[in-house]
Design an enzyme around this catalytic site. Sequence first.
Site, PDB file in Angstrom:
ATOM      1  N   SER A  41      26.665  -9.593   8.536  1.00  0.00           N
ATOM      2  CA  SER A  41      25.386  -9.672   7.851  1.00  0.00           C
ATOM      3  C   SER A  41      24.976 -11.123   7.695  1.00  0.00           C
ATOM      4  CB  SER A  41      25.507  -9.009   6.468  1.00  0.00           C
ATOM      5  OG  SER A  41      24.265  -8.936   5.831  1.00  0.00           O
ATOM      6  N   ASP A  42      23.667 -11.346   7.622  1.00  0.00           N
ATOM      7  CA  ASP A  42      23.158 -12.680   7.347  1.00  0.00           C
ATOM      8  C   ASP A  42      21.871 -12.535   6.567  1.00  0.00           C
ATOM      9  OD1 ASP A  42      23.687 -15.645   8.087  1.00  0.00           O
ATOM     10  OD2 ASP A  42      21.520 -15.370   8.309  1.00  0.00           O
ATOM     11  N   GLN A  43      21.600 -13.499   5.707  1.00  0.00           N
ATOM     12  CA  GLN A  43      20.428 -13.396   4.841  1.00  0.00           C
ATOM     13  C   GLN A  43      19.675 -14.712   4.772  1.00  0.00           C
ATOM     14  OE1 GLN A  43      20.820 -13.319   0.388  1.00  0.00           O
ATOM     15  NE2 GLN A  43      20.053 -11.235   0.662  1.00  0.00           N
TER      16      GLN A  43
END
Length: 196
Positions: A66-68
């Site tokens: 995941s990346d935000q």
Amino acid sequence: MSLILASSSPFRRAILDKLGLPFDVIAPEIDEMRKDNESPFDLVVRLSKEKALEVAKTHSGLIIASDQVATFDSGENGADEILTKPGTHENAFLQLKKSSGRNVNFLTGLALLNTDTSEMQLHVEYYKVNFKILSDSQILNYLSKEDTLNCAGSFKSEGLGIALFNSMAGDDPNSLIGLPTIQLINMLAKENVHVL
């Protein structure tokens, strides 16, 4: 099939722990710099994919990555300004001062890679936060109570950061912390991994 979280984030690990599934944690080493003219959407998709693929070089199973990014609403030029992890107290103060009275949008990319089939599921979750108008003393008081130097946007919504907001809008509050859990559960179900 083993479950692997491709992340160094203690926040993502804590969310995944709540699902009650056994998993390992492997921190991928990738370049997370934004490319020229790369949109926030394209950035979180690319980095989520790259994290999963990097861990797949040495491990097999179902790899969650995941990346935000956090952005202000588009300005006059239509470009989204990305809020990074502040790193310093001064940067955290400036980010929160700039966020005061504004909307901040969070885009969280999610990838689930099955190394046996090489199939990758991808999703981007959106979440919007509207900040209260904050005084300098309120910002300083908040920063003295919560360590947010490693948090995009300089706050923790799962902690005292909730006091900074007028409202929050989105489908999955866990996405604000860094892992869209509703979508992850759906993705895992497609791989015959069920939480219930």
